[in-house]
Design a protein around this motif. Structure first.
Motif, PDB file in Angstrom:
ATOM      1  N   HIS A 107       1.467   6.897   1.146  1.00 27.94           N
ATOM      2  CA  HIS A 107       2.506   7.340   1.361  1.00 27.94           C
ATOM      3  C   HIS A 107       3.493   7.382  -0.018  1.00 27.94           C
ATOM      4  O   HIS A 107       2.424   6.604  -0.515  1.00 27.94           O
ATOM      5  CB  HIS A 107       3.102   6.007   2.128  1.00 27.94           C
ATOM      6  CG  HIS A 107       2.967   6.413   3.880  1.00 27.94           C
ATOM      7  ND1 HIS A 107       3.449   5.805   4.967  1.00 27.94           N
ATOM      8  CD2 HIS A 107       1.942   7.390   4.293  1.00 27.94           C
ATOM      9  CE1 HIS A 107       2.930   5.915   5.959  1.00 27.94           C
ATOM     10  NE2 HIS A 107       2.089   7.423   6.042  1.00 27.94           N
ATOM     11  N   GLU A 109       6.060   6.118  -0.456  1.00 29.14           N
ATOM     12  CA  GLU A 109       6.604   4.806  -1.387  1.00 29.14           C
ATOM     13  C   GLU A 109       5.906   3.923  -1.662  1.00 29.14           C
ATOM     14  O   GLU A 109       5.841   2.972  -2.834  1.00 29.14           O
ATOM     15  CB  GLU A 109       7.142   4.204   0.364  1.00 29.14           C
ATOM     16  CG  GLU A 109       8.399   5.025   0.781  1.00 29.14           C
ATOM     17  CD  GLU A 109       7.340   5.790   1.603  1.00 29.14           C
ATOM     18  OE1 GLU A 109       6.581   6.628   1.730  1.00 29.14           O
ATOM     19  OE2 GLU A 109       8.845   6.469   2.212  1.00 29.14           O
ATOM     20  N   CYS A 134       8.106   3.194   6.035  1.00 30.78           N
ATOM     21  CA  CYS A 134       6.949   2.423   6.826  1.00 30.78           C
ATOM     22  C   CYS A 134       6.724   1.073   6.492  1.00 30.78           C
ATOM     23  O   CYS A 134       7.467   0.541   6.141  1.00 30.78           O
ATOM     24  CB  CYS A 134       5.466   2.997   7.594  1.00 30.78           C
ATOM     25  SG  CYS A 134       4.295   3.046   6.414  1.00 30.78           S
ATOM     26  N   CYS A 137       5.179   0.158   3.818  1.00 26.13           N
ATOM     27  CA  CYS A 137       6.043   0.403   2.344  1.00 26.13           C
ATOM     28  C   CYS A 137       6.611  -0.222   2.747  1.00 26.13           C
ATOM     29  O   CYS A 137       7.061  -0.375   1.134  1.00 26.13           O
ATOM     30  CB  CYS A 137       5.450   1.731   2.701  1.00 26.13           C
ATOM     31  SG  CYS A 137       3.761   2.863   3.076  1.00 26.13           S
TER      32      CYS A 137
HETATM   33 ZN   LIG Z   1       4.668   3.980   4.731  1.00 25.75          ZN
END
Ligand SMILES: [Zn+2]
Ligand SMILES: Nc1ccn([C@H]2C[C@H](O)[C@@H](COP(=O)(O)O)O2)c(=O)n1
Length: 185
Positions: A107, A109, A134, A137
């Motif tokens: 991801h 992040e 999410c 993260c």
């Molecule tokens: Zn994430």
């Protein structure tokens, strides 16, 4: 408007021409009025960073800043270092989940967190991200997000719960400015 002098224009808030050349404020030696805010600056950086993503369906960008408003990490969603983008799956809907991207992609992040210098603490900083992070993260930083595309997913709900329990703020990015034009010309 033509008959007003510069003082009257300023007093009446009529200095609508914010270009350097046209602005009364500029002529009077005052600061340029149309500069972008810190929020806009960092969210544009996140949007620019997202442009590096190879994901054909969703491009996410994230920028982490310190308490002093110094950028300490940037990232976009992509395959881990060492994995050739051309050999990795970018699908999202194969019945064989091993053929979808989700097990492999990192991801935005998380990449932003991983890209920070290990000497720098992100605690107390702010993460600007183009999509709500999410649960994996959302760590230690306030979150400013642009879109909440997956608000109905459990990962997003868990993430909000984590942040709320930890007393960490999150807010949606708001701006009257819709676009920013940049050009190499
Ligand atoms: Zn994430
Ligand atoms: N907060 C998020 C959420 C998702 N991503 C990445 C992961 C995938 O590359 C893509 C989502 O794909 P989609 O299901 O929309 O096709 O976005 C992220 O980096 N950060």
């Amino acid at each position: 408007m033509e008959n007003l002098n510069e003082k009257e224009i300023l007093e009446n808030g009529l200095d609508v021409d914010t270009t350097k050349e046209g602005s009364v404020k500029w002529k009077l030696g005052l600061k340029k009025p149309d500069y972008i805010s810190w929020d806009e600056y960092f969210m544009y950086m996140a949007l620019l960073t997202a442009q590096r993503s190879k994901d054909p369906s969703t491009q996410v960008g994230a920028v982490i800043i310190s308490r002093e408003k110094i950028i300490v990490g940037c990232g976009y969603n992509g395959m881990p270092i060492g994995c050739d983008d051309d050999l990795m799956p970018w699908r999202r809907d194969s019945e064989n989940t091993l053929e979808n991207k989700y097990f492999y992609v990192c991801h935005a992040e998380m990449n932003a967190i991983l890209n920070t210098n290990s000497n720098v603490s992100i605690r107390g900083g702010i993460m600007y991200t183009t999509m709500f992070p999410c649960n994996e993260c959302a760590k230690m930083t306030e979150v400013v997000y642009l879109k909440d595309k997956y608000f109905d997913k459990q990962e997003t709900q868990a993430s909000k719960k984590l942040l709320q329990i930890a007393g960490i703020n999150f807010r949606q990015f708001l701006s009257n400015r819709k676009t920013l034009t940049l050009s190499f010309e």
